[in-house]
Design a protein around this motif. Structure first.
Motif, PDB file in Angstrom:
ATOM      1  N   THR A 199       0.841  -1.199   0.000  1.00 35.23           N
ATOM      2  CA  THR A 199       0.000   0.000   0.000  1.00 35.23           C
ATOM      3  C   THR A 199       0.872   1.243   0.000  1.00 35.23           C
ATOM      4  OG1 THR A 199      -1.662  -1.217   1.270  1.00 35.23           O
ATOM      5  CG2 THR A 199      -1.869   1.173   1.261  1.00 35.23           C
ATOM      6  N   PHE A 200       0.416   2.270  -0.718  1.00 37.92           N
ATOM      7  CA  PHE A 200       1.148   3.543  -0.749  1.00 37.92           C
ATOM      8  C   PHE A 200       0.267   4.668  -0.216  1.00 37.92           C
ATOM      9  CE2 PHE A 200       3.553   1.148  -3.850  1.00 37.92           C
ATOM     10  CZ  PHE A 200       4.857   1.624  -3.711  1.00 37.92           C
ATOM     11  N   LEU A 201       0.886   5.542   0.576  1.00 41.62           N
ATOM     12  CA  LEU A 201       0.247   6.793   0.983  1.00 41.62           C
ATOM     13  C   LEU A 201       1.138   7.918   0.459  1.00 41.62           C
ATOM     14  CD1 LEU A 201      -1.948   8.332   2.519  1.00 41.62           C
ATOM     15  CD2 LEU A 201      -0.564   8.135   4.586  1.00 41.62           C
ATOM     16  N   VAL A 202       0.652   8.628  -0.547  1.00 37.56           N
ATOM     17  CA  VAL A 202       1.442   9.659  -1.217  1.00 37.56           C
ATOM     18  C   VAL A 202       0.968  11.031  -0.748  1.00 37.56           C
ATOM     19  CG1 VAL A 202       2.120  10.618  -3.462  1.00 37.56           C
ATOM     20  CG2 VAL A 202       1.683   8.155  -3.242  1.00 37.56           C
ATOM     21  N   ILE A 203       1.856  11.762  -0.069  1.00 37.30           N
ATOM     22  CA  ILE A 203       1.520  13.103   0.417  1.00 37.30           C
ATOM     23  C   ILE A 203       2.112  14.108  -0.559  1.00 37.30           C
ATOM     24  CG2 ILE A 203       1.916  14.756   2.291  1.00 37.30           C
ATOM     25  CD1 ILE A 203       2.115  12.265   4.175  1.00 37.30           C
ATOM     26  N   THR A 204       1.277  14.955  -1.111  1.00 37.30           N
ATOM     27  CA  THR A 204       1.774  15.896  -2.114  1.00 37.30           C
ATOM     28  C   THR A 204       0.934  17.165  -2.148  1.00 37.30           C
ATOM     29  OG1 THR A 204       2.359  16.169  -4.452  1.00 37.30           O
ATOM     30  CG2 THR A 204       0.398  14.858  -3.989  1.00 37.30           C
ATOM     31  N   HIS A 205       1.533  18.228  -2.685  1.00 39.59           N
ATOM     32  CA  HIS A 205       0.797  19.477  -2.905  1.00 39.59           C
ATOM     33  C   HIS A 205       0.220  19.520  -4.306  1.00 39.59           C
ATOM     34  CE1 HIS A 205       1.360  21.984   0.578  1.00 39.59           C
ATOM     35  NE2 HIS A 205       2.648  21.690   0.630  1.00 39.59           N
ATOM     36  N   TYR A 206       0.823  18.726  -5.195  1.00 36.80           N
ATOM     37  CA  TYR A 206       0.564  18.975  -6.618  1.00 36.80           C
ATOM     38  C   TYR A 206       0.011  17.776  -7.375  1.00 36.80           C
ATOM     39  CZ  TYR A 206       3.579  22.880  -5.421  1.00 36.80           C
ATOM     40  OH  TYR A 206       4.113  23.976  -4.802  1.00 36.80           O
ATOM     41  N   GLN A 207      -0.882  18.081  -8.291  1.00 30.85           N
ATOM     42  CA  GLN A 207      -1.440  17.095  -9.194  1.00 30.85           C
ATOM     43  C   GLN A 207      -0.347  16.477 -10.075  1.00 30.85           C
ATOM     44  OE1 GLN A 207      -4.250  15.536 -10.094  1.00 30.85           O
ATOM     45  NE2 GLN A 207      -3.330  14.754 -11.972  1.00 30.85           N
ATOM     46  N   ARG A 208       0.705  17.246 -10.375  1.00 26.63           N
ATOM     47  CA  ARG A 208       1.717  16.781 -11.350  1.00 26.63           C
ATOM     48  C   ARG A 208       2.322  15.443 -10.956  1.00 26.63           C
ATOM     49  NH1 ARG A 208       7.403  19.983 -10.475  1.00 26.63           N
ATOM     50  NH2 ARG A 208       7.625  19.433  -8.293  1.00 26.63           N
ATOM     51  N   LEU A 209       2.541  15.200  -9.642  1.00 30.56           N
ATOM     52  CA  LEU A 209       3.070  13.906  -9.216  1.00 30.56           C
ATOM     53  C   LEU A 209       2.037  12.809  -9.472  1.00 30.56           C
ATOM     54  CD1 LEU A 209       5.359  12.292  -7.798  1.00 30.56           C
ATOM     55  CD2 LEU A 209       4.147  12.688  -5.654  1.00 30.56           C
ATOM     56  N   LEU A 210       0.769  13.159  -9.274  1.00 31.40           N
ATOM     57  CA  LEU A 210      -0.305  12.169  -9.434  1.00 31.40           C
ATOM     58  C   LEU A 210      -0.613  11.883 -10.899  1.00 31.40           C
ATOM     59  CD1 LEU A 210      -2.655  13.346  -6.531  1.00 31.40           C
ATOM     60  CD2 LEU A 210      -0.729  11.752  -6.470  1.00 31.40           C
TER      61      LEU A 210
END
Length: 252
Positions: A199-210
């Motif tokens: 499982t991954f929990l991705v913390i980010t500010h930006y859509q670009r990573l997603l």
């Protein structure tokens, strides 16, 4: 995989509540993303789960595959399968990258009652995984992260993750300071590790990573709580409109 219920956390040194009742249920094989404005508690959540000093859990629980992680020492959490990729990976002068990796891998294998890897077996595995991540053999010979660019530091962390094979991977703003090419390489490394038992929990500010690490579920965090949950389209909505509408909904 990870069940967080009504988690309240404050800073130990001052009476400041940061997490104010976080509820999250992360299933095996899924990628969850958390987005939110600065100061909403995203990084604090990752620190508390990994066992960083300076935070006090005042209420609530967090269980990794049914085990209470908040009662474990940081190294016990790691051996149980929890991994945190830092926003700003630290440099460790004097400690060779290969020595660091082999020590970490074998410490975890020992803690789980597994046989430690011999030098030969370890070398074979690490070279194979480094090649997949486009990590130069010279990087493996250098001290941990010393003189590495931002992209190299992040790729080095993904290599650590590939070697340790954790069940629950938390990525705290992995895209910080990365150019487009470096982000793509790091994302490819993450995507190569996606499977039904992780499982991954991705913390980010930006859509670009997603755009590169496609999430199954997106959560919006504000003022220490999860205020909205949806599919990948929620991240696009935030990218286009910011958080104002979602926060206004929450107030209403």
């Amino acid at each position: 995989m990870l069940e967080i219920k009504n988690l309240h956390v404050k800073l130990e040194d001052e009476d400041k509540q940061i997490l104010k009742g976080v509820d999250l249920s992360l299933e095996a094989g899924k990628v969850h993303a958390i987005m939110g404005p600065n100061g909403s508690g995203k990084s604090t959540l990752s620190y508390v789960l990994s066992g960083k000093d300076g935070y006090e859990v005042t209420e609530g629980s967090a269980h990794l595959q049914g085990e209470d992680v908040l009662d474990m020492e940081p190294e016990e959490r790691a051996a149980a399968g929890l991994f945190l990729a830092f926003q700003y990976p630290v440099e460790i002068p004097g400690v060779g990258n290969m020595t660091f990796l082999r020590t970490a891998v074998n410490a975890q294998r020992k803690a789980r009652g597994e046989e430690e890897l011999s030098a030969g077996d370890f070398l074979k595995v690490v070279r194979e995984k480094a090649k997949t991540l486009k990590i130069d053999a010279e990087m493996l010979k250098r001290p941990v992260n010393v003189g590495f660019s931002g992209g190299e530091k992040k790729r080095n962390e993904i290599l650590q993750m590939a070697m340790l094979e954790p069940k629950m991977c938390i990525l705290d703003e992995t895209d910080s300071g990365l150019d487009v090419d470096a982000m793509k390489l790091v994302s490819e490394g993450v995507n190569a590790l996606r499977d039904a038992g992780r499982t991954f929990l991705v913390i980010t500010h930006y859509q670009r990573l997603l755009d590169h690490i496609k999430p199954d579920v997106v959560h919006i965090m504000a003022n220490g709580r999860i205020v909205k949950t949806g599919g990948p389209e929620l991240a696009l909505e935030v990218e286009q409109n910011g958080y104002a509408d979602i926060l206004a909904e929450e107030v209403a």
